[in-house]
Design an enzyme around this catalytic site. Structure first.
Site, PDB file in Angstrom:
ATOM      1  CB  ALA A 154      43.098  39.676  47.858  1.00 55.49           C
TER       2      ALA A 154
ATOM      3  CD  GLU B 166      38.919  52.598  49.283  1.00 55.82           C
ATOM      4  OE1 GLU B 166      38.847  53.479  48.410  1.00 55.82           O
ATOM      5  OE2 GLU B 166      39.341  51.452  49.061  1.00 55.82           O
TER       6      GLU B 166
ATOM      7  CE  LYS C  35      36.816  42.137  50.964  1.00 49.36           C
ATOM      8  NZ  LYS C  35      38.098  42.547  51.504  1.00 49.36           N
TER       9      LYS C  35
ATOM     10  CB  THR D 192      35.040  48.680  37.948  1.00 47.59           C
ATOM     11  OG1 THR D 192      33.854  47.951  38.271  1.00 47.59           O
ATOM     12  CG2 THR D 192      35.292  48.580  36.453  1.00 47.59           C
TER      13      THR D 192
HETATM   14  N1  NAP Z   1      43.442  46.864  45.522  1.00 49.13           N
HETATM   15  C1  NAP Z   1      43.328  45.727  46.204  1.00 49.13           C
HETATM   16  O1  NAP Z   1      44.219  45.317  46.963  1.00 49.13           O
HETATM   17  C2  NAP Z   1      42.095  44.871  46.062  1.00 49.13           C
HETATM   18  C3  NAP Z   1      41.998  43.651  46.773  1.00 49.13           C
HETATM   19  C4  NAP Z   1      40.862  42.833  46.579  1.00 49.13           C
HETATM   20  C5  NAP Z   1      39.852  43.259  45.737  1.00 49.13           C
HETATM   21  N2  NAP Z   1      39.965  44.465  45.091  1.00 49.13           N
HETATM   22  C6  NAP Z   1      38.866  44.880  44.237  1.00 49.13           C
HETATM   23  O2  NAP Z   1      39.320  45.018  42.893  1.00 49.13           O
HETATM   24  C7  NAP Z   1      38.615  46.058  42.249  1.00 49.13           C
HETATM   25  C8  NAP Z   1      39.602  47.035  41.637  1.00 49.13           C
HETATM   26  O3  NAP Z   1      40.408  47.608  42.664  1.00 49.13           O
HETATM   27  P1  NAP Z   1      41.557  48.669  42.303  1.00 49.13           P
HETATM   28  O4  NAP Z   1      42.358  48.814  43.536  1.00 49.13           O
HETATM   29  O5  NAP Z   1      42.193  48.287  41.022  1.00 49.13           O
HETATM   30  O6  NAP Z   1      40.662  49.990  42.058  1.00 49.13           O
HETATM   31  P2  NAP Z   1      41.072  51.292  41.245  1.00 49.13           P
HETATM   32  O7  NAP Z   1      42.561  51.435  41.217  1.00 49.13           O
HETATM   33  O8  NAP Z   1      40.227  52.387  41.770  1.00 49.13           O
HETATM   34  O9  NAP Z   1      40.626  50.974  39.732  1.00 49.13           O
HETATM   35  C9  NAP Z   1      39.298  50.920  39.322  1.00 49.13           C
HETATM   36  C10 NAP Z   1      39.262  50.978  37.817  1.00 49.13           C
HETATM   37  O10 NAP Z   1      37.919  50.842  37.397  1.00 49.13           O
HETATM   38  C11 NAP Z   1      37.621  51.879  36.456  1.00 49.13           C
HETATM   39  N3  NAP Z   1      36.192  52.174  36.510  1.00 49.13           N
HETATM   40  C12 NAP Z   1      35.480  52.715  37.524  1.00 49.13           C
HETATM   41  N4  NAP Z   1      34.173  52.833  37.164  1.00 49.13           N
HETATM   42  C13 NAP Z   1      34.090  52.358  35.900  1.00 49.13           C
HETATM   43  C14 NAP Z   1      33.027  52.218  34.976  1.00 49.13           C
HETATM   44  N5  NAP Z   1      31.787  52.575  35.294  1.00 49.13           N
HETATM   45  N6  NAP Z   1      33.301  51.712  33.758  1.00 49.13           N
HETATM   46  C15 NAP Z   1      34.564  51.335  33.428  1.00 49.13           C
HETATM   47  N7  NAP Z   1      35.616  51.453  34.253  1.00 49.13           N
HETATM   48  C16 NAP Z   1      35.377  51.943  35.480  1.00 49.13           C
HETATM   49  C17 NAP Z   1      38.475  53.053  36.895  1.00 49.13           C
HETATM   50  O11 NAP Z   1      38.585  53.962  35.819  1.00 49.13           O
HETATM   51  P3  NAP Z   1      39.516  55.267  35.888  1.00 49.13           P
HETATM   52  O12 NAP Z   1      40.926  54.728  35.768  1.00 49.13           O
HETATM   53  O13 NAP Z   1      39.089  56.045  34.712  1.00 49.13           O
HETATM   54  O14 NAP Z   1      39.228  55.903  37.199  1.00 49.13           O
HETATM   55  C18 NAP Z   1      39.772  52.286  37.232  1.00 49.13           C
HETATM   56  O15 NAP Z   1      40.507  52.063  36.049  1.00 49.13           O
HETATM   57  C19 NAP Z   1      37.710  46.694  43.320  1.00 49.13           C
HETATM   58  O16 NAP Z   1      36.422  46.172  43.205  1.00 49.13           O
HETATM   59  C20 NAP Z   1      38.342  46.258  44.635  1.00 49.13           C
HETATM   60  O17 NAP Z   1      37.423  46.168  45.690  1.00 49.13           O
HETATM   61  C21 NAP Z   1      41.060  45.258  45.226  1.00 49.13           C
END
Ligand code: NAP
Length: 360
Positions: A154, A211, A226, A103
């Protein structure tokens, strides 16, 4: 064969890529490592699916498809509306379990705490639990059962290199510099090519590189978290407010709607053009750099020599340089794809496997 139960909190872009990767790797992990991973719980912000006997690959693939269509797990055939993460960890957990936080929320901290108290292991892509009070960082990482590779860089193995190559060999780290934001890398590369700041932000926003509110990237806080995690990993007693952060927009543009912001950023174009020009006259370029030295961390725009690892970096790649006692004249440099769900999921899965191997 050792079977490891998995509990995953978050089923967004990274979360789905982790599930897909674990499913795709099933056979290989079995023959290569004697490990079998079995999802016993999966949840998003509203819903959860739990099966202590393990969710079948077929069910997981149906849930992936369901979620890709933008629906909550609460609306799936096998899901229910959950009332908090503690119950999920409590219901699904067992001593061998690994809890995965993918998350971007602070709300997971109590559930992670419960998991560690029960002796489970934890893997984070979510930076926030490690960027809160330092006591939580120390308690979580001190457990020896928490890994967090994907929180910085990442899929690029930044944390493993720092912990398992440098700190574990008693090397002394003098200075770390890195570019840890694909979005800001895209902007600084474009500035160098003479594109206006406002145009670059508009393009990055339209392509989904930022974002929904671009200020969340341009403000520098994600990079600051980070840097904080790296500094804390070095053993420095840093809090987030100790990290000096240079946002890429002035405070007065922090107010108002996204539309207001997008309309106002043209006013910044000329000052960025001048900064790029001044850097170029010194044979340098601008990069958004996280810098750690002497127990202090700062993130912001820096002028770096064009002919240096950071200066040569282009586009959305991430790069980190470790200047240490061993890597003295030539720093240790890691570079690679720093954003994107697949690279991030690879970092998460490598952590899951590393923790599972400790259980053998
Ligand atoms: N995307 C990237 O390239 C990348 C790279 C490095 C690190 N990250 C890190 O990886 C993490 C996930 O990124 P993402 O891109 O997958 O984000 P995302 O698409 O916004 O997914 C977040 C997920 O977390 C769920 N969530 C949010 N609050 C929650 C809670 N309180 N309890 C349970 N579930 C909850 C959301 O639920 P819903 O589906 O119901 O909204 C969603 O399924 C983040 O911390 C981000 O900083 C991402």
């Amino acid at each position: 064969m050792l079977t490891i139960p998995l509990i995953q909190i978050g089923f967004g872009g990274v979360g789905r890529a982790v599930v897909e990767r674990v499913l795709d790797a099933r056979d290989e992990f079995e023959w290569r490592m004697g490990l079998e991973f079995e999802y016993v719980a999966l949840c998003d912000s509203a819903g959860a699916v739990i099966d202590q006997n393990g969710l079948s690959p077929g069910t997981l693939r149906r849930l992936l498809e369901h979620k890709r269509q933008g629906r909550s797990l609460a609306e799936s055939e096998v899901g229910y509306r959950h009332e908090g993460l503690l119950d999920i960890v409590d219901l699904a957990g067992s001593p061998e379990a690994i809890v995965i936080d993918v998350t971007a929320s602070d709300d997971t901290v109590p559930a992670l705490q419960l998991a560690l108290d029960r002796g489970y292991a934890v893997v984070l892509a979510n930076k926030k639990p490690l960027a809160g009070p330092i006591e939580v960082f120390r308690e979580f990482t001190g457990s020896g059962r928490l890994r967090y590779e994907a929180t910085v860089g990442a899929g690029v193995p930044v944390i493993a290199t720092l912990q398992e190559a440098l700190l574990a060999s008693h090397d002394t780290v003098h200075h770390i510099e890195g570019c840890f934001s694909g979005t800001l890398g895209y902007l600084t590369t474009g500035l160098e090519q003479g594109v206006a700041f406002s145009q670059l932000v508009g393009q990055a926003h339209a392509m989904g590189y930022t974002e929904p509110d671009p200020r969340d990237d341009l403000g520098g806080m994600d990079v600051a978290r980070k840097a904080l995690i790296l500094g804390r990993t070095l053993g420095w007693p840093l809090e987030l407010e100790h990290v000096e952060v240079e946002p890429l927009y002035p405070a007065e543009l922090g107010e108002g709607s996204v539309e207001d912001f997008m309309n106002a950023i043209e006013t910044l174009d000329e000052s960025y053009r001048q900064r790029v020009q001044a850097a170029r006259e010194q044979g340098s370029v601008l990069r958004y750099v996280a810098s750690l030295q002497g127990s202090e961390a700062r993130v912001g725009l820096q002028t770096v020599p064009q002919d240096s690892p950071l200066g040569r970096l282009q586009g959305t790649d991430n790069l980190i340089t470790f200047h240490t006692e061993v890597y003295n004249e030539t720093p240790l440099v890691l570079q690679g794809r720093g954003a994107g769900v697949h690279g991030t999921a690879a970092g998460v899965v490598a952590d899951i496997v590393a923790l599972a191997r400790c259980r053998k």
